[in-house]
Scaffold this active site. Structure first.
Site, mmCIF file in Angstrom:
data_model
loop_
_atom_site.group_PDB
_atom_site.id
_atom_site.type_symbol
_atom_site.label_atom_id
_atom_site.label_comp_id
_atom_site.label_asym_id
_atom_site.label_seq_id
_atom_site.Cartn_x
_atom_site.Cartn_y
_atom_site.Cartn_z
ATOM 1 N N ASP B 11 0.582 -2.726 2.513
ATOM 2 C CA ASP B 11 -0.200 -3.173 3.660
ATOM 3 C C ASP B 11 0.104 -2.240 4.822
ATOM 4 O O ASP B 11 1.114 -1.533 4.810
ATOM 5 C CB ASP B 11 0.186 -4.619 4.021
ATOM 6 C CG ASP B 11 -0.584 -5.134 5.230
ATOM 7 O OD1 ASP B 11 -1.797 -4.881 5.312
ATOM 8 O OD2 ASP B 11 0.025 -5.774 6.110
ATOM 9 N N SER B 12 -0.753 -2.260 5.819
ATOM 10 C CA SER B 12 -0.509 -1.481 7.033
ATOM 11 C C SER B 12 0.769 -1.942 7.726
ATOM 12 O O SER B 12 1.380 -1.181 8.460
ATOM 13 C CB SER B 12 -1.679 -1.633 7.993
ATOM 14 O OG SER B 12 -1.893 -3.004 8.272
ATOM 15 N N TYR B 43 -3.857 -0.671 11.181
ATOM 16 C CA TYR B 43 -4.929 0.216 10.733
ATOM 17 C C TYR B 43 -6.280 -0.216 11.323
ATOM 18 O O TYR B 43 -7.233 0.560 11.350
ATOM 19 C CB TYR B 43 -5.049 0.192 9.200
ATOM 20 C CG TYR B 43 -3.930 0.866 8.435
ATOM 21 C CD1 TYR B 43 -2.843 1.436 9.077
ATOM 22 C CD2 TYR B 43 -3.984 0.941 7.033
ATOM 23 C CE1 TYR B 43 -1.827 2.045 8.349
ATOM 24 C CE2 TYR B 43 -2.979 1.562 6.302
ATOM 25 C CZ TYR B 43 -1.897 2.105 6.961
ATOM 26 O OH TYR B 43 -0.907 2.716 6.238
ATOM 27 N N CYS B 74 -4.053 -4.929 2.457
ATOM 28 C CA CYS B 74 -4.651 -4.720 3.778
ATOM 29 C C CYS B 74 -6.176 -4.711 3.679
ATOM 30 O O CYS B 74 -6.752 -3.945 2.904
ATOM 31 C CB CYS B 74 -4.148 -3.387 4.309
ATOM 32 S SG CYS B 74 -4.895 -2.853 5.845
ATOM 33 N N THR B 76 -8.372 -3.733 5.995
ATOM 34 C CA THR B 76 -8.941 -2.496 6.527
ATOM 35 C C THR B 76 -8.854 -1.399 5.479
ATOM 36 O O THR B 76 -9.817 -0.663 5.231
ATOM 37 C CB THR B 76 -8.185 -2.056 7.801
ATOM 38 O OG1 THR B 76 -8.175 -3.141 8.728
ATOM 39 C CG2 THR B 76 -8.854 -0.865 8.442
ATOM 40 N N GLU B 153 1.299 -12.051 15.870
ATOM 41 C CA GLU B 153 2.570 -11.304 15.803
ATOM 42 C C GLU B 153 3.517 -11.698 16.934
ATOM 43 O O GLU B 153 4.722 -11.503 16.825
ATOM 44 C CB GLU B 153 2.295 -9.798 15.805
ATOM 45 C CG GLU B 153 1.521 -9.387 14.563
ATOM 46 C CD GLU B 153 1.866 -8.014 14.034
ATOM 47 O OE1 GLU B 153 2.337 -7.180 14.822
ATOM 48 O OE2 GLU B 153 1.657 -7.788 12.831
ATOM 49 N N CYS B 185 -8.631 -10.923 7.104
ATOM 50 C CA CYS B 185 -7.462 -10.209 7.648
ATOM 51 C C CYS B 185 -6.238 -10.981 7.197
ATOM 52 O O CYS B 185 -6.203 -12.211 7.299
ATOM 53 C CB CYS B 185 -7.526 -10.158 9.172
ATOM 54 S SG CYS B 185 -6.014 -9.538 9.942
ATOM 55 N N HIS B 187 -3.457 -11.540 8.371
ATOM 56 C CA HIS B 187 -2.736 -12.371 9.337
ATOM 57 C C HIS B 187 -3.342 -13.767 9.481
ATOM 58 O O HIS B 187 -2.652 -14.698 9.872
ATOM 59 C CB HIS B 187 -2.776 -11.721 10.724
ATOM 60 C CG HIS B 187 -1.831 -10.587 10.910
ATOM 61 N ND1 HIS B 187 -1.901 -9.442 10.174
ATOM 62 C CD2 HIS B 187 -0.790 -10.410 11.769
ATOM 63 C CE1 HIS B 187 -0.944 -8.612 10.571
ATOM 64 N NE2 HIS B 187 -0.259 -9.169 11.530
#
Lengths: 267, 267
Positions: B11-12, B43, B74, B76, B153, B185, B187
């Site tokens: 993942d990014s 990303y 990820c 993206t 985050e 996404c 997250h």
């Protein structure tokens, strides 16, 4: 004596353009090369080790462009890598933090100085410890404001949600009764109005972009390193990643178009 | 037949740990190697070119660790580099997008599917065009939600400011009367409660981490590539940058401690 080589400025991304703007205002005849490392932006939460690595790569790119000096426009990079760049590079290096600290020491009356910045800048303690080093009777209150940058980059500089976020961040500093506040992140001048509103009129705001531009001007004058040309200096912008959105954000920071002066940099 | 080599996931940054968590749940006996490129996270807003470059570097790191397959956790990277990775690498590559799309096509009744993600994922059109490619009578409504990641985050998963931001983002999708919503996404599963609240109970939520884990399980079973060991698989986490805060965020995503299984990766 004079030096017609360009001034180099680098930042983790595009926020440093607020610093470049101040340099162009104070030194309009100087050629300027800007490097934004937007392929790896933001530096804000990264480690000292990785920020130092990225900062040296940026500086070396500018040195290859034959700059006469380097301005580290990024607060995180100034805080975590500034000293090492100054020690190891063979040209004058200016960080955004030192001049802002000097200014804050001059400005504060009640000896209570506030600093806002990214998590990296604030937790490095660079602002606070430098102020203490110079004048131990100053109380420094710092507050990381990590959500400011994403809001600003989204162009949401006056959204109600951002105001709510700002109120939370600034509250501590207000309670501490600071009389001087350093905007310790290059993005923050974009929401200066909102920060001023929250912190109140009696607090003196220091924009490190303005103070570093003055410091640079004084240095070039004193050392006969000015570009004595009578025409406007050229501007060249390099980025490590290129998207239409980046250009839009860059132009928002600078307040004018840059497309024709923009190039991709391979580090 | 079996294959005891580890599964590779990249993942990014750390968001992909929500995907890793699902893989561990479905395939508890598999060894797992996770790589988070947090030196260059996020990303989300970067160009296809730079995301592809970073994605290949991540994949090559995992291949050197002798993985039997790769999951691109990820969104993206799945959207911008997924096809190229699948075409050029000599091992099975799973992106998070394809299984989620299949699931959304199965789930939607009124043929109105919503997608939320980073700016990069949404503007790539990867979700929308793949759905259209399979079933042209489905209407796809996508919305970039770039402020979700920074809030998550920061551990601010239920702050009033985030609720305000979410309300603004989700409004369009509600107005469009979607009956299925893909969390595009990694997250976003962390704020699933808040998204559900905004979008309403009658909307089916699809978490691509869950669907890709099932797809991977089926693939390994079908191709006799499971690890047939009876003991719990080992987990190894690599990051490209290491700070205490990253560890904290990683543990928030995973829900358990990882410190002793963590190492720095040099790409």
């Amino acid at each position: 004596m004079s030096d017609s080589r360009p001034i180099g400025i680098f930042d983790s991304g595009l926020g440093g353009l607020t610093v470049a703007k101040q340099v162009m205002q104070v030194l309009p005849n100087e050629d300027l090369i800007y490097l934004g490392d937007n392929a790896r932006v933001p530096y804000g939460g990264r480690s000292k080790e990785i920020v130092t690595k990225f900062s040296f790569e940026n500086a070396e790119f500018l040195i290859k462009q034959n700059v006469k000096c380097i301005v580290i426009a990024c607060n995180t990079s100034s805080a975590l890598a500034g000293d090492e760049l100054k020690n190891k590079l063979n040209l004058p290096v200016f960080d955004v933090i030192t001049p802002a600290i000097d200014e804050s020491i001059k400005e504060t009356v009640n000896k209570k100085v506030g600093i806002i910045g990214t998590r990296g800048t604030v937790s490095s303690g660079a602002y606070g410890s430098s102020i203490k080093y110079q004048l131990s009777n100053i109380n420094v209150f710092s507050k990381a404001c990590p959500l400011f940058v994403p809001f600003i980059e989204e162009g949401e500089s006056s959204s109600p949600a951002l105001k709510m976020v700002a109120k939370n961040y600034i509250k501590e500093l207000k309670d501490a009764e600071i009389d001087t506040l350093i905007l310790g992140c290059t993005h923050y001048p974009m929401i200066r109005h909102l920060i001023e509103e929250e912190v109140g009129n009696n607090v003196q705001i220091i924009d490190p972009g303005i103070t570093v531009a003055k410091t640079l001007q004084e240095y070039l004058e004193k050392n006969n390193l000015l570009n004595l040309s009578n025409t406007s200096g050229s501007r060249k912008y390099f980025v490590t990643d290129y998207t239409e959105r980046f250009i839009k954000v860059a132009e928002m920071f600078l307040g004018h178009k840059i497309e024709h002066n923009l190039e991709k940099a391979l580090l």
